[in-house]
Design a protein around this motif. Structure first.
Motif, short mmCIF file in Angstrom:
data_model
loop_
_atom_site.label_atom_id
_atom_site.label_comp_id
_atom_site.label_asym_id
_atom_site.label_seq_id
_atom_site.Cartn_x
_atom_site.Cartn_y
_atom_site.Cartn_z
N LYS A 425 42.56 32.48 30.27
CA LYS A 425 41.42 31.32 31.07
C LYS A 425 41.75 30.33 31.82
CE LYS A 425 42.51 28.34 26.17
NZ LYS A 425 42.06 27.63 25.43
N SER A 426 43.04 30.00 32.41
CA SER A 426 43.50 29.26 32.95
C SER A 426 43.37 29.66 34.70
CB SER A 426 44.89 28.93 32.95
OG SER A 426 46.10 29.48 32.71
N GLN A 435 51.81 27.96 37.37
CA GLN A 435 53.19 28.87 36.77
C GLN A 435 53.58 29.05 36.23
OE1 GLN A 435 55.43 28.40 40.09
NE2 GLN A 435 53.30 28.36 41.15
N ILE A 436 54.80 29.65 36.05
CA ILE A 436 55.71 29.90 34.45
C ILE A 436 55.87 28.97 34.12
CG2 ILE A 436 56.93 32.08 33.69
CD1 ILE A 436 55.72 34.19 35.55
N ARG A 437 56.29 28.50 33.04
CA ARG A 437 56.54 26.96 31.96
C ARG A 437 58.05 27.56 32.37
NH1 ARG A 437 52.22 27.15 29.03
NH2 ARG A 437 53.84 28.58 27.79
N ALA A 493 48.45 40.68 39.23
CA ALA A 493 47.21 41.12 38.91
C ALA A 493 46.51 40.79 38.28
CB ALA A 493 47.94 41.76 37.77
N LEU A 494 46.59 39.39 36.90
CA LEU A 494 45.55 39.28 36.82
C LEU A 494 44.83 37.90 37.53
CD1 LEU A 494 47.30 37.93 33.02
CD2 LEU A 494 44.82 39.35 33.54
N HIS A 495 45.69 37.60 38.34
CA HIS A 495 44.77 36.88 39.26
C HIS A 495 43.14 37.39 40.18
CE1 HIS A 495 44.82 33.85 42.60
NE2 HIS A 495 43.59 33.25 42.27
N LEU A 496 44.44 38.89 40.77
CA LEU A 496 43.36 39.46 41.71
C LEU A 496 42.38 40.13 40.87
CD1 LEU A 496 43.72 41.49 44.00
CD2 LEU A 496 44.90 42.82 42.77
N GLU A 497 42.18 40.59 39.05
CA GLU A 497 41.00 40.95 38.62
C GLU A 497 39.73 39.81 38.44
OE1 GLU A 497 43.00 41.97 34.22
OE2 GLU A 497 44.15 43.61 35.75
N ALA A 498 40.79 38.92 38.20
CA ALA A 498 39.81 37.38 37.97
C ALA A 498 39.09 37.75 39.43
CB ALA A 498 40.35 35.68 38.11
N ILE A 499 39.78 37.43 40.65
CA ILE A 499 38.74 37.50 41.75
C ILE A 499 38.00 38.87 42.01
CG2 ILE A 499 39.16 37.68 44.72
CD1 ILE A 499 41.76 36.48 44.43
N CYS A 500 38.78 39.81 41.72
CA CYS A 500 37.13 41.51 41.81
C CYS A 500 36.49 40.94 40.60
CB CYS A 500 37.79 42.24 42.04
SG CYS A 500 39.26 42.38 42.97
#
Length: 567
Positions: A425-426, A435-437, A493-500
């Motif tokens: 959700k972030s 970023q990965i912690r 990949a999650l970022h690309l899905e969010a954009i799409c």
């Protein structure tokens, strides 16, 4: 000492692994052969040549050391470093295979495996009195079981019929399908069909061996290999069963280990068995199943000016005990002998008891195991011997124990690593993904109290101490880098899905041309990554991303469109 000839793709000429662009083009007809093998070598002992070919490590590694005294037929394996560093991934199948294969079975970019079938028999027609010849398969694939089986078919026939047989075999291999993870393949050679299943990274830890296909075929009934890579662990570990867990810890920590055995077959099998102890974890240190004093890296491994390298060496020459007596761990095994119902076990001895000239079998180390020995396992294996239980059953029991041990150790690390991933959700479409912690060792160690290996493993001991030493080992670094890379790809990949999933036209309404062009370039970069199998995204997402790129470009002035989409 030796003469060397090769068969297979013409790119194997000259220095191994250094093909010219012209040679690569000429090798195109051998593309299928190259998916399995780099080349096939024939090595002959030649008394007249003397040291003429001393620069070729393959020559020396293809013959048992003079201390071995191997008569008849012997099979073993070795691993060598490629000249000139890593090769460029010119073979199209490399990336595709590695993306689907378990990390421990991926093609190696900077090393070759050599699989040897050596024959030494008396021959009065030869000046030395013996026929001595080796047939060697050189590959980047760690499929020891498959290539040993293949050599068992090819070599005896070759030693009788020579070159014509070898050329025919290379042509047959050039018709094989590529090694595709997850697939069961039929591989015809010399009138026999080998049926194998190529392991996949999505496999369950234990799966049934490939079954013979029931449908009719013009091919002969296949010979089914249960595995392309797994050795008979119980046979390999016969003399060290009581120290299996100590050896597992030494492998986990990437400790230097010298393995001295009576023959190249015993040395190489024991080293490969030790390496396999960590599966599914990738062994990130160097290892040489069979190593000789003639190897080009002999000085590098035996220097005393620095700490011993993180390498496991399999040798047969006792000279190594004198040369490497400063190493912290030395394992010497003798010929397999039965003591009652249990194979005679080597004893744990202090390094100070190491004698350079007459060293008895034993594990010479000052290392104290962090975990208590699993007496139930030893009792189960001993009972199996008394009841004459099949060795493959004994091996399955031993492999299961080691697999559960490795899983129990790795699962807490995996759980903690997963907690460092940002929440879905972030991740918003029009902002750089979070970023990965960072991995904090103290936080992880505190988490073990409630989510440690004690939840899945009955063994007691100093788990905290073992983790602390693991953090300093090459295997933690290798595991962390791999997991971090996979998580970063997942995040992309999650970022690309969010954009799409967002409405691009609404976003573009108040955006400048610079911002739109920036989006186009970033989407293209993500598409290239995804098409190279680096991002785990669905085909529908890729198609939608391509549509977004076209929509964004269409909203720009004609001059910018021409720049982004040149004719």
């Amino acid at each position: 000492m030796d003469s060397l000839s090769g068969a297979g793709p013409r790119r194997a000429r000259g220095r191994l692994g250094e093909a010219s662009p012209g040679a690569r083009a000429a090798a195109a007809p051998w593309a299928r052969f190259s998916a399995w093998l780099e080349c096939v070598c024939v090595v002959t002992f030649d008394l007249e040549l003397g040291q003429a070919l001393e620069k070729s490590s393959i020559c020396y590694l293809s013959f048992p050391d003079s201390h071995s005294g191997c008569l008849g037929d012997t099979q073993f394996s070795f691993r060598i470093r490629q000249c000139g560093g890593q090769r460029s991934p010119w073979h199209a199948e490399d990336r595709h295979y590695n993306s689907g294969a378990p990390v421990s079975l991926q093609r190696e970019p900077a090393h070759y495996f050599g699989y040897v079938y050596f024959r030494q028999v008396k021959d009065s027609s030869v000046k030395r009195g013996y026929f001595q010849k080796s047939l060697v398969l050189v590959s980047r694939l760690p499929f020891v079981r498959l290539f040993q089986a293949l050599l068992g078919l090819i070599a005896p026939e070759y030693f009788d019929r020579l070159a014509p047989c070898l050329e025919a075999v290379c042509s047959e291999i050039d018709q094989w399908p590529a090694p595709t993870p997850g697939q069961t393949l039929k591989l015809p050679v010399m009138g026999v069909v080998l049926q194998v299943r190529i392991p996949s990274r999505v496999d369950k830890p234990e799966y049934s061996p490939p079954k013979q296909c029931s449908h009719e075929s013009l091919l002969p009934t296949p010979v089914v290999l249960a595995s392309v890579h797994e050795l008979d662990l119980f046979r390999c570990f016969q003399p060290v069963l009581t120290h299996v867990q100590t050896l597992w810890e030494l492998m986990l920590l990437g400790e230097p280990l010298l393995v001295l055995a009576p023959s190249p077959a015993m040395a190489s099998d024991l080293v490969l068995a030790l390496i396999s102890c960590l599966q599914p974890l990738k062994f990130c240190c160097d290892y040489r199943p069979y190593f000789t004093i003639h190897d080009s890296e002999f000085k590098e491994f035996t220097t005393r000016t620095q700490a011993p390298p993180n390498v496991v060496l399999g040798v047969t020459n006792p000279f190594f005990i004198k040369t490497l007596q400063h190493w912290p761990h030395i394992l010497r095994v003798g010929e397999p002998k039965m003591s009652g119902d249990l194979p005679k076990q080597v004893k744990l001895k202090k390094p100070s008891r190491l004698k350079t000239l007459d060293t008895k079998p034993g594990l010479y180390t000052a290392y104290s195991a962090h975990l208590h020995r699993d007496k139930a396992l030893l009792k189960r294996l001993l009972k199996g011997l008394q009841k004459k239980r099949p060795w493959d059953t004994q091996t399955a029991s031993l492999r299961r124990h080691l697999l559960e041990l490795t899983h129990s150790f790795i699962i807490p690390l995996e759980h903690y690593m997963a907690s460092l991933m940002p929440l879905k959700k972030s991740i918003t479409p029009w902002k750089t993904p979070p970023q990965i912690r960072p991995f904090r060792q103290d936080d992880f160690l505190r988490s073990l109290e409630h989510a440690g290996p004690q939840l899945t493993c009955i063994l007691k001991g100093d788990w905290l101490g073992l983790y602390r030493r693991f953090f300093k080992s090459p295997h933690f670094d290798g595991w962390y880098r791999q997991r971090h890379r996979e998580m970063a790809h997942k995040l992309e990949a999650l970022h690309l899905e969010a954009i799409c999933e967002a409405n691009i036209e609404t976003w573009m309404k108040d955006k400048s041309e610079v911002e739109v062009v920036d989006l186009v370039l970033k989407l293209r970069e993500k598409l290239v990554q995804a098409q190279g199998h680096q991002l785990p995204v669905k085909e529908a997402t890729l198609q939608r991303a391509q549509l977004y790129i076209e929509t964004a470009i269409g909203s720009l002035p004609k001059d910018l469109q021409a720049v982004l989409c040149p004719p």
